[in-house]
Design a protein around this motif. Structure first.
Motif, short mmCIF file in Angstrom:
data_model
loop_
_atom_site.label_atom_id
_atom_site.label_comp_id
_atom_site.label_asym_id
_atom_site.label_seq_id
_atom_site.Cartn_x
_atom_site.Cartn_y
_atom_site.Cartn_z
N UNK A 103 3.96 -11.14 73.22
CA UNK A 103 2.91 -10.45 73.10
C UNK A 103 2.97 -9.05 73.79
N UNK A 104 1.87 -7.93 72.98
CA UNK A 104 1.69 -6.77 73.25
C UNK A 104 0.90 -6.44 74.65
N UNK A 105 0.56 -7.47 75.11
CA UNK A 105 -0.47 -7.38 76.29
C UNK A 105 0.46 -7.03 77.68
N UNK A 106 0.32 -6.10 78.40
CA UNK A 106 1.17 -5.83 79.57
C UNK A 106 0.91 -6.83 80.55
N UNK B 112 2.07 -8.65 84.33
CA UNK B 112 2.66 -8.27 85.75
C UNK B 112 4.00 -8.82 86.12
N UNK B 113 4.46 -10.06 85.55
CA UNK B 113 5.57 -10.83 85.59
C UNK B 113 6.00 -11.41 84.33
N UNK B 114 6.88 -12.11 84.60
CA UNK B 114 7.63 -12.99 83.11
C UNK B 114 6.54 -13.90 82.82
N UNK B 115 6.45 -13.91 81.61
CA UNK B 115 5.15 -14.92 80.87
C UNK B 115 5.61 -15.30 79.63
N UNK B 116 5.40 -16.59 79.35
CA UNK B 116 5.99 -17.22 78.25
C UNK B 116 4.76 -17.35 77.00
N UNK B 117 3.49 -17.70 77.34
CA UNK B 117 2.58 -17.80 76.61
C UNK B 117 1.07 -17.90 77.65
N UNK B 118 0.23 -17.68 77.08
CA UNK B 118 -1.13 -17.60 77.48
C UNK B 118 -2.00 -18.20 76.26
N UNK B 119 -2.73 -19.43 76.76
CA UNK B 119 -3.39 -19.76 75.48
C UNK B 119 -4.01 -21.22 75.58
N UNK B 120 -4.13 -21.88 76.51
CA UNK B 120 -4.73 -23.23 77.00
C UNK B 120 -4.44 -24.07 76.05
N UNK B 121 -5.19 -24.49 75.04
CA UNK B 121 -5.12 -25.54 74.08
C UNK B 121 -4.22 -25.28 72.97
N UNK B 122 -3.75 -23.92 72.88
CA UNK B 122 -2.94 -23.54 71.88
C UNK B 122 -1.66 -24.05 71.95
N UNK B 123 -0.81 -24.55 71.04
CA UNK B 123 0.69 -25.21 71.10
C UNK B 123 1.65 -23.96 70.99
N UNK B 124 2.67 -24.24 71.58
CA UNK B 124 3.84 -23.02 71.53
C UNK B 124 5.31 -23.83 71.62
N UNK B 125 6.03 -22.97 70.79
CA UNK B 125 7.54 -23.55 70.99
C UNK B 125 8.46 -22.41 71.37
N UNK B 126 9.68 -22.85 72.14
CA UNK B 126 10.66 -21.88 72.43
C UNK B 126 12.06 -22.48 72.26
N UNK B 127 12.85 -21.34 71.84
CA UNK B 127 14.10 -21.69 71.60
C UNK B 127 15.06 -21.72 72.92
N UNK B 128 15.52 -22.63 73.37
CA UNK B 128 16.19 -22.59 74.57
C UNK B 128 17.74 -22.71 74.31
N UNK B 129 18.25 -22.84 73.23
CA UNK B 129 19.70 -22.87 72.83
C UNK B 129 20.55 -21.74 73.62
N UNK B 130 20.01 -20.48 73.69
CA UNK B 130 21.05 -19.57 74.32
C UNK B 130 21.25 -19.80 75.98
N UNK B 131 20.30 -20.77 76.44
CA UNK B 131 20.64 -20.88 77.96
C UNK B 131 21.03 -21.86 78.37
N UNK B 132 21.49 -23.06 77.35
CA UNK B 132 21.76 -24.24 77.77
C UNK B 132 23.24 -24.47 78.26
#
Length: 371
Positions: free
Chosen positions: A246-249, A251-271
């Protein structure tokens, strides 16, 4: 029905995608209930230079209003020394009253005894100065500006670096509640009468889940799909936050803001393959927490106040060559577009576009078959 497969390499190997419902595995859960310290209780509080003790006596029902004061008079709280602050809370006594109403055949009873205004303050200061310019009743008429209590809350050690500690691999969550997903963390206290006048609990909570990724999955792409988290969420994998695009500033680490909106994250690099991986999810349905408030989520009547991982969570395993998820937030990718150009009872014209991604380092021939 439209079905899509990809075939890669000389052997025409089918691109396999595996989906695991993580809601069927145990998750550890806890609410974050901060113990607030009211610095105003031991401070000097004045209105236009005159000491007023009733607004910091610890009783939210001891209402006080200035007499013959000029409009725009100032309350001043002298803390005695500069303190790193987190918030200022102003309480307003509304009296002890009961309202009864109904919608169709459904009735309700609501009691409100007091309410407050919680202001986030991120500053170091000795003096807190504020004024009440105007106050209106529910019907719109002007009423006297009153105040029953003032709280000045400092930033505590609990606030500093809390997320990193609770998301870490070493954090002990054995004392937390065990829940399944989907989970709503305020379903037990929603629409109950409370002393604050709110009808459900709003705040921050954490979920933690330990997941083992088999060593044979090394070389595959691993994704987490969240079908709904209310309202803001930060996902950590083995202590590392996955940040949004997001381009919204924030205050801390945020992955997603959106209530009923689904989202997917790629966790491959951290496993870590062949051993346990810690998935930690920070969630809040309240303003003034770790994410920028989006301006929605205030209508409790439509369930917008529900908090938590309120929809299923899936772990996906895909080949390096795969069709991406339709998840522009936060991955910035789309997989399949499909639309109807025209249609009659005899025929239809459709158009679609499928993106195929090669996340590997070597080029290969790919055949896309659409059925």
């Amino acid at each position: 029905w439209l079905c899509l497969w990809t075939f890669a390499g000389s052997g025409q190997a089918k691109s396999v995608s595996t989906r695991i419902n993580l809601g069927e595995t145990p998750w550890k859960f806890t609410k974050v209930v901060r113990q607030e310290i009211n610095l105003a209780k031991d401070a000097q509080v004045c209105f236009d230079g005159k000491a007023v003790s009733v607004v910091h006596d610890g009783d939210v029902h001891s209402e006080w209003k200035p007499v013959n004061a000029q409009e725009g008079g100032f309350w001043t709280v002298d803390l005695g020394k500069a303190v790193r602050l987190s918030s200022v809370k102003l309480w307003f006594e509304e009296g002890d009253f009961t309202t009864v109403g109904h919608t169709g055949t459904v009735g309700y009873t609501e009691t409100v005894t007091a309410t407050y205004l919680d202001l986030s303050v991120k500053a170091t200061a000795r003096y807190v100065r504020f004024s009440g310019l105007k106050c209106k009743a529910e019907q719109g008429q002007d009423v006297p500006v009153t105040l029953s209590e003032v709280e000045v809350n400092p930033e505590t050690e609990q606030d500093q670096g809390q997320a990193e500690v609770m998301a870490s691999l070493s954090f002990d969550d054995t004392g937390w509640q065990t829940v399944g997903i989907p989970h709503c963390y305020n379903e037990q206290d929603t629409y109950l009468n409370t002393s604050t006048g709110e009808r459900c609990w709003r705040g921050e909570a954490w979920y933690r889940n330990k997941t083992t990724i088999d060593g044979k999955d090394r070389g595959r792409m691993i994704f987490l799909e969240f079908q709904g988290v209310n309202i803001g969420v930060a996902v950590y994998v083995n202590g590392t936050p996955i940040r949004s695009n997001t381009k919204v500033e924030q205050p801390e680490a945020v992955t997603h803001v959106g209530s009923a909106l689904p989202f997917v994250v790629d966790i491959t690099p951290y496993l870590r393959y062949g051993e346990e991986n810690q998935i930690a999810v920070r969630v809040s349905n309240a303003e003034g927490t770790f994410f920028t408030w989006p301006g929605f989520g205030t209508n409790e009547g439509f369930g917008q106040a529900m908090g938590g991982i309120v929809c299923p969570v899936y772990l996906h395993k895909k080949n390096k060559v795969h069709i991406p998820f339709d998840s522009y937030s936060p991955m910035g990718k789309w997989g399949t577009y499909f639309g109807t150009v025209s249609a009659t009872k005899d025929k239809a014209e459709v158009r679609f576009q499928v993106n195929v991604e090669n996340a590997g380092t070597e080029a290969c021939d790919v055949e896309l078959r659409t059925y």
